[in-house]
Design an enzyme around this catalytic site. Structure first.
Site: not given
Length: 125
Positions: A45-46
């Site tokens: 997610a990053d």
């Protein structure tokens, strides 16, 4: 825990001699992230360039999975349908799928934006 020795950014010019072209490495990266997202339902997610290392032997090192997201089977199928519609450049289908997934795109007046705006937004992802 594994230690990864990577190339410094100024050394990236030598990337084509390290087990293939840089374009090939990008294809590998998209493939890996696609498998994680669509098959496993788990994704980083990053994602950003600082979490992708080009190793001296030409392999990619993916680091920092401290923030991950999970997708249900239904959500993965929706993502797959969006990807297919994007590949076909089907503006109306992309917009329909986004709306089906719950995305809303309106002007300040509250009026819905046309499919072309939703499609353009989808191509930025």
């Amino acid at each position: 825990v594994a230690w990864l020795l990577s190339l410094q950014p100024r050394s990236y010019e030598s990337a084509p001699t390290l087990g293939g072209s840089l374009a090939g490495k990008l294809k590998d990266l998209v493939h890996v992230h696609g498998c994680q997202l669509l098959l496993d339902g788990i994704y980083n997610a990053d994602p950003h360039p600082g979490n992708i290392l080009l190793l001296p032997d030409g392999r990619l090192g993916l680091i920092d999975y401290g923030m991950v997201g999970r997708l249900s089977l239904q959500e993965r199928l929706m993502v797959a349908r969006v990807v297919v519609a994007l590949a076909r450049r089907d503006e109306e289908e992309v917009a329909r799928l986004y709306r089906e997934a719950g995305y809303r795109s309106t002007w300040h007046s509250g009026e819905s934006q046309p499919s072309s705006i939703v499609y353009r937004f989808a191509t930025w992802h």
